[in-house]
Write a protein that holds these residues in place. Structure first.
Motif, PDB file in Angstrom:
ATOM      1  N   PHE A  41       0.825  -1.206   0.000  1.00  0.00           N
ATOM      2  CA  PHE A  41       0.000   0.000   0.000  1.00  0.00           C
ATOM      3  C   PHE A  41       0.862   1.260   0.000  1.00  0.00           C
ATOM      4  O   PHE A  41       0.457   2.296  -0.543  1.00  0.00           O
ATOM      5  N   GLU A  48      -3.045   6.766  -7.128  1.00  0.00           N
ATOM      6  CA  GLU A  48      -4.290   6.759  -7.901  1.00  0.00           C
ATOM      7  C   GLU A  48      -4.185   5.814  -9.114  1.00  0.00           C
ATOM      8  O   GLU A  48      -5.140   5.129  -9.467  1.00  0.00           O
ATOM      9  N   VAL A  69      -4.848  -4.127  -1.066  1.00  0.00           N
ATOM     10  CA  VAL A  69      -5.765  -2.983  -0.918  1.00  0.00           C
ATOM     11  C   VAL A  69      -6.588  -2.717  -2.186  1.00  0.00           C
ATOM     12  O   VAL A  69      -7.814  -2.578  -2.122  1.00  0.00           O
ATOM     13  N   LEU A 120     -10.707  -3.350  -2.423  1.00  0.00           N
ATOM     14  CA  LEU A 120     -11.621  -2.267  -2.805  1.00  0.00           C
ATOM     15  C   LEU A 120     -12.529  -2.711  -3.951  1.00  0.00           C
ATOM     16  O   LEU A 120     -13.757  -2.558  -3.899  1.00  0.00           O
ATOM     17  N   GLY A 123     -15.082  -5.368  -2.873  1.00  0.00           N
ATOM     18  CA  GLY A 123     -16.190  -4.790  -2.113  1.00  0.00           C
ATOM     19  C   GLY A 123     -17.202  -4.132  -3.029  1.00  0.00           C
ATOM     20  O   GLY A 123     -18.415  -4.283  -2.859  1.00  0.00           O
ATOM     21  N   ALA A 124     -16.691  -3.403  -4.011  1.00  0.00           N
ATOM     22  CA  ALA A 124     -17.582  -2.738  -4.968  1.00  0.00           C
ATOM     23  C   ALA A 124     -18.428  -3.762  -5.717  1.00  0.00           C
ATOM     24  O   ALA A 124     -19.641  -3.596  -5.885  1.00  0.00           O
ATOM     25  N   SER A 129      -7.246  15.194  -8.136  1.00  0.00           N
ATOM     26  CA  SER A 129      -6.177  14.943  -7.161  1.00  0.00           C
ATOM     27  C   SER A 129      -5.206  16.123  -7.058  1.00  0.00           C
ATOM     28  O   SER A 129      -4.636  16.364  -5.996  1.00  0.00           O
ATOM     29  N   VAL A 145     -22.237   5.281 -13.326  1.00  0.00           N
ATOM     30  CA  VAL A 145     -21.364   4.618 -12.351  1.00  0.00           C
ATOM     31  C   VAL A 145     -20.103   5.449 -12.128  1.00  0.00           C
ATOM     32  O   VAL A 145     -19.625   5.615 -11.005  1.00  0.00           O
ATOM     33  N   LEU A 150     -17.493   6.785  -8.894  1.00  0.00           N
ATOM     34  CA  LEU A 150     -16.124   6.265  -8.857  1.00  0.00           C
ATOM     35  C   LEU A 150     -15.125   7.410  -8.784  1.00  0.00           C
ATOM     36  O   LEU A 150     -14.145   7.361  -8.050  1.00  0.00           O
ATOM     37  N   LEU A 210     -15.797   7.870  -4.410  1.00  0.00           N
ATOM     38  CA  LEU A 210     -14.814   6.813  -4.160  1.00  0.00           C
ATOM     39  C   LEU A 210     -13.380   7.325  -4.289  1.00  0.00           C
ATOM     40  O   LEU A 210     -12.644   7.414  -3.313  1.00  0.00           O
ATOM     41  N   MET A 211     -12.947   7.685  -5.507  1.00  0.00           N
ATOM     42  CA  MET A 211     -11.547   8.074  -5.685  1.00  0.00           C
ATOM     43  C   MET A 211     -11.239   9.391  -4.982  1.00  0.00           C
ATOM     44  O   MET A 211     -10.106   9.624  -4.582  1.00  0.00           O
ATOM     45  N   VAL A 253     -10.537   8.146  -1.505  1.00  0.00           N
ATOM     46  CA  VAL A 253      -9.313   7.331  -1.537  1.00  0.00           C
ATOM     47  C   VAL A 253      -8.098   8.243  -1.732  1.00  0.00           C
ATOM     48  O   VAL A 253      -7.065   8.080  -1.073  1.00  0.00           O
ATOM     49  N   ASN A 254      -8.223   9.231  -2.612  1.00  0.00           N
ATOM     50  CA  ASN A 254      -7.110  10.154  -2.835  1.00  0.00           C
ATOM     51  C   ASN A 254      -6.826  11.034  -1.618  1.00  0.00           C
ATOM     52  O   ASN A 254      -5.678  11.426  -1.390  1.00  0.00           O
ATOM     53  N   VAL A 283      -6.810   9.974   1.267  1.00  0.00           N
ATOM     54  CA  VAL A 283      -5.929   9.118   2.071  1.00  0.00           C
ATOM     55  C   VAL A 283      -4.560   8.970   1.399  1.00  0.00           C
ATOM     56  O   VAL A 283      -3.518   9.167   2.037  1.00  0.00           O
ATOM     57  N   LEU A 284      -4.562   8.627   0.107  1.00  0.00           N
ATOM     58  CA  LEU A 284      -3.291   8.384  -0.602  1.00  0.00           C
ATOM     59  C   LEU A 284      -2.390   9.612  -0.507  1.00  0.00           C
ATOM     60  O   LEU A 284      -1.197   9.500  -0.216  1.00  0.00           O
ATOM     61  N   ARG A 302      -1.415  10.980   3.284  1.00  0.00           N
ATOM     62  CA  ARG A 302      -0.314  10.310   4.002  1.00  0.00           C
ATOM     63  C   ARG A 302       0.927  11.194   4.106  1.00  0.00           C
ATOM     64  O   ARG A 302       1.724  11.050   5.027  1.00  0.00           O
ATOM     65  N   ALA A 317     -16.863  -0.458  -1.965  1.00  0.00           N
ATOM     66  CA  ALA A 317     -15.450  -0.218  -2.257  1.00  0.00           C
ATOM     67  C   ALA A 317     -14.774   0.514  -1.097  1.00  0.00           C
ATOM     68  O   ALA A 317     -13.671   0.151  -0.670  1.00  0.00           O
ATOM     69  N   PHE A 346     -11.896  -1.040   1.253  1.00  0.00           N
ATOM     70  CA  PHE A 346     -10.629  -0.301   1.169  1.00  0.00           C
ATOM     71  C   PHE A 346     -10.090  -0.014   2.569  1.00  0.00           C
ATOM     72  O   PHE A 346      -8.910  -0.257   2.876  1.00  0.00           O
ATOM     73  N   ALA A 356      -6.624  -1.350   4.005  1.00  0.00           N
ATOM     74  CA  ALA A 356      -5.540  -0.364   4.132  1.00  0.00           C
ATOM     75  C   ALA A 356      -5.054  -0.246   5.574  1.00  0.00           C
ATOM     76  O   ALA A 356      -3.891   0.101   5.821  1.00  0.00           O
ATOM     77  N   LEU A 394      -0.913   0.771   6.968  1.00  0.00           N
ATOM     78  CA  LEU A 394      -0.528   2.164   7.220  1.00  0.00           C
ATOM     79  C   LEU A 394       0.657   2.214   8.192  1.00  0.00           C
ATOM     80  O   LEU A 394       0.671   1.499   9.188  1.00  0.00           O
TER      81      LEU A 394
END
Lengths: 199, 199
Positions: free
Chosen positions: A71, A76, A123, A127, A130-131, B43, B79, B83, B87-88, B91-92, B94-95, B98, B131, B135, B139, B143
């Motif tokens: 991870f 992205e 990871v 994801l 799950g989706a 992002s 959809v 996403l 979702l992204m 997720v971004n 978090v990504l 960090r 998702a 995730f 994750a 971490l």
């Protein structure tokens, strides 16, 4: 039944074909080989493949690429691989397949054990799984014409042990033939909106 | 603690801010208002926002667009909205987050009740919520630096009843203040990899 198996040339797809081919007509769709080839990450390619196959009674998808890796190095870009291929590829097989599937037909998608039971490096796969599982449960009761949809979550395959075994400590490997039973249950049974965990 | 709340100007975000602001420094990030504005679907915009905020101790995300509507009319396009955004976007957060979060800090994302308990028209939202929940669980144990991550799945909010009530037959509405408690548990508690269902 005329059953389309996308990913029909892979480990799971071959096991599913073996379990269904005595009683049914199987159409194998692969990335580079099979009765038809397609790229599930490209919805136009899926549409062309369906045009070639014509009407079918069941679609099994055991296809989809997804990134595995620590991870710490996931950006992205790595997440997007699975979103475009394993997730949207399978979702598009359903969205577009609705135009080709016969009344009372079924869709069976594939998630995987790292969805509910993640391992290091999973990871992006977790994801996507799950989706897929939540998609199937929500889509089931909105499908018309008696259509059904389920998902199979296979554990670590015995056939995959040499390559992936070290990444799945403590996981009990499952023979492909046993995994295939869940697909038979989905295709030939009557349930919908289910996730079959084969672990 | 310095706590960033993305979606801090929305119904859930405001309730979370109210629950945390007496003891902590709150940085509200909204789409069009707040201490900072950002577009989580972009992002580069997230990166710029984090550069402005600097180091923080916790990030709460209660943001994200997703399509609701009958599955019969859902295509790849509908959809994709969820996403890219809910979702992204999360997720971004978090990504990219960090690089800005202090040792021992926490991320708290938001899914929603239609993940595990879908309603008509929720297919795209259910998919995204699945998702996000998977995730977070995957994750969590990858971490570094004692970082934690959890997800809150809020039920139908009392405050949303006038707009969404008719789409959620039989759902017991939850006050925003009660939903906020789950975020407080995530931020000020010590658990990680959890999905808190507030229903």
């Amino acid at each position: 039944m005329k059953i389309v198996i996308v990913g029909g040339t892979g480990t799971v797809g071959r096991a599913v074909a073996a379990a269904l081919q005595e009683r049914h007509e199987i159409v194998r769709v692969g990335r580079t080989s099979g009765d038809y080839t397609t790229d599930i990450a490209d919805s136009a390619a899926i549409r062309r493949t369906f045009d070639g196959i014509g009407r079918f009674d069941a679609l099994v998808s055991a296809a989809g690429k997804v990134h595995y890796g620590d991870f710490a190095a996931v950006t992205e870009k790595e997440v997007s691989i699975g979103l475009q291929d394993k997730l949207m590829g399978q979702v598009n097989l359903v969205l577009l397949g609705r135009d080709y599937i016969a009344d009372g037909g079924s869709f069976t998608l594939t998630s995987g054990v790292v969805g509910h039971d993640p391992v290091r490096g999973s990871v992006c796969a977790s994801l996507v799984n799950g989706a897929l599982e939540y998609f199937v449960r929500a889509a089931a009761f909105e499908l018309p014409r008696g259509l059904r949809i389920n998902c199979v979550s296979p554990g670590l395959l015995v056939e995959s042990l040499p390559v992936f075994g070290d990444y799945f400590p403590g996981h009990e490997p499952v023979p492909g033939a046993r995994v295939a039973l869940a697909y038979v249950k989905s295709v030939a049974g009557h349930q919908t909106g289910q996730v079959y965990h084969v672990i």
